[in-house]
Scaffold this active site. Structure first.
Site, short mmCIF file in Angstrom:
data_model
loop_
_atom_site.label_atom_id
_atom_site.label_comp_id
_atom_site.label_asym_id
_atom_site.label_seq_id
_atom_site.Cartn_x
_atom_site.Cartn_y
_atom_site.Cartn_z
N SER A 163 0.82 -1.21 0.00
CA SER A 163 0.00 0.00 0.00
C SER A 163 0.86 1.27 0.00
CB SER A 163 -0.96 -0.05 1.18
OG SER A 163 -2.01 0.85 0.99
N ASP A 382 -9.56 -4.20 -5.30
CA ASP A 382 -8.98 -3.51 -4.15
C ASP A 382 -9.67 -2.17 -3.94
OD1 ASP A 382 -7.29 -1.99 -2.45
OD2 ASP A 382 -5.51 -3.04 -3.13
N HIS A 411 -7.15 -6.05 0.31
CA HIS A 411 -6.05 -5.12 0.15
C HIS A 411 -4.80 -5.77 0.73
CE1 HIS A 411 -4.09 -1.23 -0.12
NE2 HIS A 411 -3.88 -1.18 1.17
#
Length: 506
Positions: A163, A382, A411
């Protein structure tokens, strides 16, 4: 499998560009040493910004195959200003005291209260942060990574980030391309958007991800009794939200606390049965027990405030933000109309940046043209990091390969149980092997099928497997994993628990 984790500290300059300054910060480090000779080093980061990262080293090491565990030192670190690094930023421990004001302003007075809260929090960070606030940009942390590399005595290191950690890794690789051996970016931040625009786009993708959750509940209407269409289930959710605005559960859980809890549904499909059961109990029987337990486990509390402070300290200075509140109001109104699940919530989560005391720099444009290779991994559904970010990063790194988990709804993909993805990751770490370049899938080089959707849990009884206190959800082994992940994305978790589920900017 148990692992042995060593801890250390590294002193680095607060401002690496200052010609004469004794100001320093201490970076808290962890290492899971190779079981045999350490041929290589893998630095890992869970995302955020603001999330501590030391504990990710143990999770990653635990999930590596034996040959890689034998030859890799896995290094985690708490980025400057976060976790056990010193100084660590905290601004107002009471900011998350429940129940917080509803994020959806109905009147001018509601909006004025929320603006005052955002402004007051920025002022509290000004008083608490001091000189640190001007040196919390992603580029500062990228330079710290290279200081870690040098302290380890390595010419090159491998990097694996989730991320927001993908943007941090991409910035590091741009600044120090000759120092990168392997680069793995999972759940990829769009490299061409600053955080303000990125969070607006994220609110829309989070809304789509919530729609997937509602659709799953509808397909299991016989279990949950919340409706047989996603629209009907969404209606029950928003009706529950409205009811909590009139009477918070346990005098603590109002609309904003509900949002911070159910945000997890947009991050991690394995949490769906837990959250669906809690919603069904509340909506159908006015029974808040599981909702209370879910909030205590997943919702934002005072323990999240330091990560929130670190999140803002980085995002508010990484790129310019509008300083005119009418701009925020107009965008908030529009995005709420398009994405009501978290549209206003995301606005207020970032609103302190409108009043942030430290000056923002220009958005750092990553350029991977000098990087030898990179592996990008992304799930098509996602929510926190929209899929177009992976395509954009793929274009910025010409030698990269993009692996898509088709239909994936969580995610953070790697090390969550998808053998197709994990085998590709391990082959790359092992000998640099990447999927063959292909243009057959619109710049996707490899497609892996998604993991099966979770099964519903039928019983409402207190003895049921769906007990909210014990059911596995991402990040359960480390509450700090549930840090905000910006676009890197707002909310929790910042990276997935790679050991707790069958498979965690904010």
């Amino acid at each position: 499998m148990s692992v042995r984790m060593q801890c250390a500290r590294l002193v680095v300059p607060l401002d690496r560009d200052a010609e004469e300054s004794d100001a320093v910060v201490e970076i808290a480090l962890s290492r899971v040493p190779a079981r045999e000779k350490a041929a290589n080093v893998l630095l890992v980061n869970p995302g955020g910004p603001g999330s501590r990262g030391r504990f990710l080293a143990a999770d990653v090491a635990r999930n590596l195959p034996d040959d890689l565990r034998d030859t890799y030192d896995v290094i985690g670190f708490d980025p400057r200003g976060t976790g056990a690094s010193k100084p660590a930023l905290t601004c107002d421990p009471d900011f998350f005291a429940p129940p917080r004001p509803d994020t959806v302003p109905r009147t001018a007075e509601d909006e004025d209260l929320l603006v005052k809260r955002a402004k007051a929090y920025a002022g509290a960070c000004d008083r608490a942060g001091g000189a640190l606030l001007a040196h919390m940009r992603t580029t500062d942390s990228a330079h710290d990574i290279d200081a870690i590399r040098a302290a380890l005595g390595r010419d090159r290191v491998d990097y694996f980030g989730y991320s927001y950690g993908t943007y941090l890794g991409a910035v590091y690789a741009t600044l120090y391309p000759e120092r990168v051996r392997r680069l793995v970016l999972d759940s990829v931040v769009h490299p061409g958007r600053g955080w303000y625009r990125g969070n607006l786009e994220q609110s829309r993708s989070l809304n789509d991800a919530a729609g997937g959750f509602f659709d799953w509940i509808a397909r299991h209407d016989a279990t949950y009794g919340l409706g047989d269409s996603a629209a009907e289930v969404a209606g029950r959710y928003y009706a529950t939200r409205s009811a909590l605005g009139k009477k918070p559960a346990d005098d603590r859980i109002g609309p904003t606390e509900l949002e911070s809890t159910y945000m997890v549904a947009t991050y991690a499909a394995p949490a769906w049965p837990l959250l669906a059961r809690a919603l069904a109990d509340m909506a159908n029987d006015d029974d808040p027990e599981r909702l209370i337990a879910a909030f205590d486990r997943l919702g934002e509390t005072a323990e999240d405030e330091p990560a929130f402070a670190g999140y803002l300290a980085t995002e508010c200075t990484d790129a310019p933000w509008p300083r005119s509140w009418p701009t925020w109001r107009a965008d908030g109104t529009r995005v709420h109309a398009e994405a009501p699940f978290l549209g206003w919530h995301n606005i207020w989560y970032n609103a302190s940046c409108a009043f942030w005391p430290a000056e923002a720099g220009e958005w750092f444009q990553v350029d991977g043209s000098r990087v030898r290779s990179a592996l990008l991994i992304h799930a098509t559904e996602d929510g926190p990091t929209p899929l177009d970010g992976a395509y954009a990063m793929h274009r910025r790194f010409p030698t990269s390969r993009l692996v898509i988990e088709d239909g994936g709804r969580s995610h953070g993909v790697a090390l969550s149980g998808n053998e197709c993805v994990d085998d590709t990751l391990f082959a790359y770490l092992r000998d640099g092997q990447l999927p063959q370049a292909s243009r057959a899938f619109d710049d996707v080089d490899q497609v892996c099928g998604a993991l099966p959707e979770p099964e519903p849990r039928a019983s409402k009884g207190k003895e049921a497997e769906s007990d909210t206190r014990s059911a596995p959800v991402p990040g359960a082994s480390d509450p700090a994993a549930f840090g905000r992940d910006s676009v890197a994305s707002p909310r929790r978790p910042a990276f997935p628990s790679i050991s707790a589920v069958p498979s965690t900017n904010r």
